[in-house]
Design a protein around this motif. Structure first.
Motif, short mmCIF file in Angstrom:
data_model
loop_
_atom_site.label_atom_id
_atom_site.label_comp_id
_atom_site.label_asym_id
_atom_site.label_seq_id
_atom_site.Cartn_x
_atom_site.Cartn_y
_atom_site.Cartn_z
N VAL A 71 -26.65 -28.83 46.02
CA VAL A 71 -26.77 -27.68 44.89
C VAL A 71 -28.10 -27.84 44.16
CG1 VAL A 71 -25.81 -26.96 42.94
CG2 VAL A 71 -24.20 -27.59 44.89
N VAL A 72 -28.71 -26.64 44.14
CA VAL A 72 -29.94 -26.51 43.22
C VAL A 72 -29.56 -25.76 41.90
CG1 VAL A 72 -31.26 -27.43 45.09
CG2 VAL A 72 -31.05 -24.88 44.43
N GLY A 73 -28.50 -25.21 41.77
CA GLY A 73 -28.30 -24.27 40.75
C GLY A 73 -26.91 -23.87 40.56
N ILE A 74 -26.27 -24.04 39.48
CA ILE A 74 -24.90 -23.37 39.27
C ILE A 74 -24.82 -22.46 38.28
CG2 ILE A 74 -22.30 -24.25 38.68
CD1 ILE A 74 -22.78 -26.87 39.87
N GLN A 75 -24.23 -21.21 38.36
CA GLN A 75 -24.02 -20.34 37.44
C GLN A 75 -22.57 -19.93 37.30
OE1 GLN A 75 -26.05 -16.71 38.65
NE2 GLN A 75 -25.12 -15.53 36.83
N VAL A 76 -21.99 -20.27 36.13
CA VAL A 76 -20.54 -19.87 35.64
C VAL A 76 -20.25 -18.44 35.46
CG1 VAL A 76 -18.77 -20.44 34.19
CG2 VAL A 76 -20.33 -22.32 34.73
N GLU A 77 -19.29 -17.89 36.50
CA GLU A 77 -19.01 -16.47 36.10
C GLU A 77 -18.07 -16.23 35.12
OE1 GLU A 77 -20.20 -14.07 38.40
OE2 GLU A 77 -21.16 -15.34 39.82
N MET A 78 -18.47 -15.28 34.53
CA MET A 78 -17.48 -14.78 33.35
C MET A 78 -16.25 -13.83 33.80
SD MET A 78 -18.72 -16.03 30.66
CE MET A 78 -17.98 -15.30 29.25
N GLU A 79 -16.48 -13.06 34.91
CA GLU A 79 -15.45 -12.10 35.32
C GLU A 79 -14.42 -13.10 36.08
OE1 GLU A 79 -19.01 -11.34 35.75
OE2 GLU A 79 -18.84 -9.97 34.25
N GLY A 80 -13.24 -12.44 36.32
CA GLY A 80 -12.13 -12.94 37.18
C GLY A 80 -11.15 -14.00 36.35
N ALA A 127 -2.96 -4.61 28.67
CA ALA A 127 -2.44 -3.92 29.75
C ALA A 127 -2.29 -2.46 29.42
CB ALA A 127 -1.09 -4.50 30.16
N PRO A 128 -3.27 -1.74 29.40
CA PRO A 128 -3.06 -0.23 28.89
C PRO A 128 -2.56 0.42 29.72
CG PRO A 128 -5.67 -0.73 29.60
CD PRO A 128 -4.89 -2.08 29.43
N GLN A 129 -2.56 0.01 30.98
CA GLN A 129 -1.71 0.97 32.06
C GLN A 129 -0.20 0.95 31.73
OE1 GLN A 129 -3.16 -1.75 32.58
NE2 GLN A 129 -1.99 -3.00 34.15
N ILE A 130 0.14 0.06 30.97
CA ILE A 130 1.58 -0.02 30.85
C ILE A 130 2.01 0.63 29.53
CG2 ILE A 130 3.69 -1.50 30.60
CD1 ILE A 130 2.02 -3.74 32.03
N SER A 131 2.92 1.57 29.60
CA SER A 131 3.23 2.56 28.34
C SER A 131 4.78 2.42 27.92
CB SER A 131 2.69 3.88 28.68
OG SER A 131 3.33 4.98 27.75
N GLY A 132 5.36 2.89 26.80
CA GLY A 132 6.32 2.84 26.38
C GLY A 132 6.66 2.32 25.02
N GLU A 133 7.61 2.46 24.35
CA GLU A 133 7.98 1.95 22.86
C GLU A 133 8.23 0.74 23.01
OE1 GLU A 133 10.97 4.37 21.17
OE2 GLU A 133 9.93 6.22 21.34
N ILE A 151 -2.39 -11.05 31.47
CA ILE A 151 -2.66 -11.95 30.50
C ILE A 151 -3.69 -13.33 31.36
CG2 ILE A 151 -1.83 -13.95 29.47
CD1 ILE A 151 -1.47 -11.29 27.91
N GLU A 152 -3.21 -13.41 32.62
CA GLU A 152 -3.91 -14.35 33.44
C GLU A 152 -5.25 -13.83 33.37
OE1 GLU A 152 -4.60 -15.93 37.94
OE2 GLU A 152 -3.99 -14.20 37.46
N LYS A 153 -5.66 -12.80 33.45
CA LYS A 153 -7.27 -12.12 33.77
C LYS A 153 -8.01 -12.30 32.55
CE LYS A 153 -7.98 -7.71 34.73
NZ LYS A 153 -7.74 -6.67 35.26
N VAL A 154 -7.15 -12.08 31.38
CA VAL A 154 -8.24 -12.18 30.17
C VAL A 154 -8.04 -13.35 29.22
CG1 VAL A 154 -7.89 -9.48 29.81
CG2 VAL A 154 -6.38 -10.91 28.91
N ALA A 155 -6.86 -14.33 29.82
CA ALA A 155 -7.11 -15.70 29.07
C ALA A 155 -8.48 -16.18 29.09
CB ALA A 155 -5.90 -16.28 29.38
N ILE A 172 -10.27 -2.01 23.89
CA ILE A 172 -11.55 -2.88 24.44
C ILE A 172 -11.36 -3.29 25.80
CG2 ILE A 172 -12.44 -5.17 23.82
CD1 ILE A 172 -10.63 -5.08 21.27
N PRO A 173 -12.50 -3.10 26.43
CA PRO A 173 -12.46 -3.57 27.93
C PRO A 173 -12.17 -4.87 28.09
CG PRO A 173 -14.63 -2.46 27.34
CD PRO A 173 -13.93 -2.57 26.11
N ALA A 174 -11.76 -5.19 29.43
CA ALA A 174 -11.14 -6.42 29.65
C ALA A 174 -11.96 -7.42 29.56
CB ALA A 174 -10.49 -6.44 31.02
N ASP A 175 -13.30 -7.40 30.11
CA ASP A 175 -14.23 -8.55 29.94
C ASP A 175 -14.69 -8.77 28.71
OD1 ASP A 175 -15.45 -5.93 29.82
OD2 ASP A 175 -17.17 -6.52 30.92
#
Length: 624
Positions: free
Chosen positions: A290-299, A333-339, A389-393, A555-558
């Motif tokens: 390894v000569v370089g590591i970039q930590v990903e923010m997505e996922g 989870a904006p795709q989930i709706s209901g009172e 929640i796993e995705k945005v935590a 607010i967008p997930a990322d």
């Protein structure tokens, strides 16, 4: 005429492989061109690499980050040679950084040129080029500079790797220095040839050299294992992995569970055991230097906690919004709706933010993480909440109850190939500092469920196995989803008869939601309309869906993930006097109500016991 500003005599680096004079001179030429790149490349009026070298030298950090785009812009031929033949060129690249620094500081009047022990600089490569899938790495990529994405699944301890070995002959006392450049594998110690192999008529023979360990030169080295991201693995196939070696300043930069993009030199090493060495001499195992590591923010996985000033300003602006709590709840989870989802989303927003962890004067720790249980009918989007929640935590781990054992959730002791026992953390240890989502919580075996009692309240995991006695941290929030005892919620029975969980585990949850699938025409119509809208809009362009998200003030997930990381990092609120009085009054009121109910119905028992833990839960939710 001799230029007084350039007193440096460039020496090609020592290599264990002899190279002929033409190659030697061409590498010498590359070193000069790399030095000119460090000295002369500029963006606008700023010489970025010259300034970076001086700045890091003043901090005593012998490191320089190079963007391959800048090198390509400066000299395409040099860039092409670095990509196609990095093993040979890279040592000269690092020496050129030292040459450029010497030249800059000599011009500034600092006498560095004659300093004998100036350390080598480490070059860390950054690149915006397209990544190469781990599955597509072939023999054609050997000795090439490539960029590979994936998830780090294991890290070894940091070891000391010798770069220069000093040996001394036990017979004639002659001393020799050998260079060891390979990342994996050792070096063959030669036969002593002092005075033609004899001195005082004594033949030194084979194996007379002894290694002088305290006179060798070492660097830190660590081995990692990189695995493909789960979303790119083809159907029905196992994810592939590859070994990585990192050294010097790249050591301990990442932890298991981190999503990264790795710049590395594809190489080979012999992994055969000694008895199989002859048979496997032609077979080699690939690895990446390894000569370089970039930590990903997505996922999913761990994220970087470094923020730029622009990002900080954006976060503070978001925090000033008076309706930020409602906006956060709508963004989950904006795709989930209901009172019925409104309160759940608000509770999940509190879970993501978390309360404040406290350490009392006597060393007792009070947890600040919030645990939530979603108990209810099928098809009420419980698993979708967990996945989101796993995705945005900041750190998210998802696991299913049926496929998880006690050791897999907490910690297991594993015997390695040398017969030594070592500890491997499970899902809850990997989720330290984040959220662990456990689906199908009611399907877990009772013995496995008991194993996470300590992890949920004391936030530690105690291990006493195979001579290893230790305590691991697991400061994680638990979000669990479960079905009632009969699959569906039975209205004819009370809450206690529907929930098939022991009171010991129920009292550890701060919030328990009973999610019911109520048959109501108006509610069904609204949910059906929303589900149809989600399916129709999913096929539209990305731009349209993002604009609709912006218009509905979500607010967008990322961005949500960054905001949560920022808040958890910077904020630690405390309760005021008035709030504490209100909460304690509410707690006493609930206990009284339970007592009155039990007095009216002597045979019944409370479904969920109201204990002092519930008062602490109110405190944590208030802080969040």
């Amino acid at each position: 005429m001799i230029d007084s500003r350039d007193p440096i005599v460039l020496q090609p680096p020592e290599t264990s492989v002899p190279i002929n004079s033409t190659t030697n001179s061409s590498f010498h030429h590359f070193r000069l061109r790399f030095r000119e790149f460090f000295r002369n490349f500029r963006l606008g009026q700023v010489y970025i690499y010259r300034d970076m070298l001086t700045r890091n030298w003043n901090r005593r950090q012998f490191i320089v980050e190079v963007n391959l785009g800048h090198l390509h812009e400066y000299d395409e031929v040099l860039m092409g040679y670095l990509q196609s033949n990095p093993n040979d060129v890279f040592p000269y690249f690092e020496l050129a950084a030292k040459d450029a620094l010497k030249l800059s500081l000599t011009m500034e009047g600092e006498d560095l040129v004659n300093q004998p022990n100036l350390p080598d600089f480490q070059i860390i490569i950054q690149s915006a080029e397209n990544t190469q899938s781990l599955r597509n790495l072939t023999a054609d990529h050997v000795n090439q500079l490539i960029k590979v994405p994936g998830i780090i699944i294991s890290c070894s301890k940091t070891r000391s790797k010798a770069t220069s070995i000093t040996v001394k002959c036990s017979k004639c006392q002659s001393v020799k220095t050998l260079s060891c450049k390979s990342s994996m594998g050792g070096i063959n110690i030669p036969k002593c040839d002092n005075n033609g192999g004899t001195i005082m008529n004594v033949d030194c023979g084979v194996g007379s050299f002894v290694i002088m360990a305290d006179q060798c030169e070492y660097i830190d080295q660590q081995t990692l294992k990189l695995q493909e991201s789960p979303e790119v693995v083809p159907t029905g196939e196992m994810p592939r992995n590859i070994m990585l070696t990192v050294d010097r300043y790249l050591v301990d930069k990442v932890t298991p569970g981190t999503r990264v993009s790795v710049m590395g030199i594809s190489s080979l090493f012999n992994s055969g055991a000694k008895q199989k060495l002859q048979a496997s001499s032609a077979i080699r195992t690939p690895f990446l230097k390894v000569v370089g590591i970039q930590v990903e923010m997505e996922g999913g996985g761990r994220t970087n906690t470094q923020f730029t000033p622009d990002e900080e300003e954006e976060m503070l602006q978001l925090a000033r919004d008076p309706n930020i709590y409602e906006k956060l709840a709508r963004s989950i989870a904006p795709q989930i709706s209901g009172e019925y989802t409104v309160d759940i989303k608000k509770a999940l927003a509190c879970l993501l933010m978390g309360g404040s962890r406290k350490v009392l004067a006597d060393g007792v720790r009070l947890r600040g993480d919030i645990n939530i249980l979603l108990m209810g009918d099928p098809s009420t989007a419980k698993s979708q909440f967990l996945k989101f929640i796993e995705k945005v935590a900041p750190i998210g781990v998802y696991t299913s109850g049926k496929g998880s054992s006690a050791a897999g959730l907490t910690a297991s002791v594993i015997k390695d190939s040398k017969g030594e026992f070592f500890l491997e953390g499970g899902a809850m240890v990997l989720a330290d500092g984040g959220v662990i989502c456990i689906d199908e919580f009611d399907k877990m075996r009772e013995t496995d469920r008991v194993a996470i009692h300590e992890a949920m309240e004391q936030q530690t995991i105690s291990v006493a196995k195979a001579g290893i006695t230790t305590v691991l941290n697991c400061r994680a929030s638990v979000l669990a989803a479960a079905n009632p005892i009969f699959g569906r919620y039975d209205d004819l029975k009370d809450v206690g008869e529907n929930i098939d969980l022991m009171t010991t585990i129920l009292s550890r949850f701060d919030c328990i939601f009973i999610v019911r699938d109520v048959r109501d025409a108006e509610r069904d119509r609204n949910i059906a309309r929303h589900v149809m809208g989600v399916h129709i809009n999913a096929s539209l362009s990305v731009g349209a869906s993002s604009s609709s998200a912006a218009s509905s003030q979500e607010i967008p997930a990322d961005k949500l993930k960054k905001f949560i990381t920022y808040c958890r990092d910077r904020c630690a609120p405390r309760l005021g006097e008035e709030a504490a009085a209100v909460l304690s009054g509410q707690y006493v009121h609930i206990r009284n109500r339970v007592r009155e109910t039990l007095a009216e119905k002597p045979g019944s028992s409370a479904a969920v016991p109201i204990t002092i833990r519930q008062l602490e839960a109110l405190v944590r939710l208030s802080e969040a």
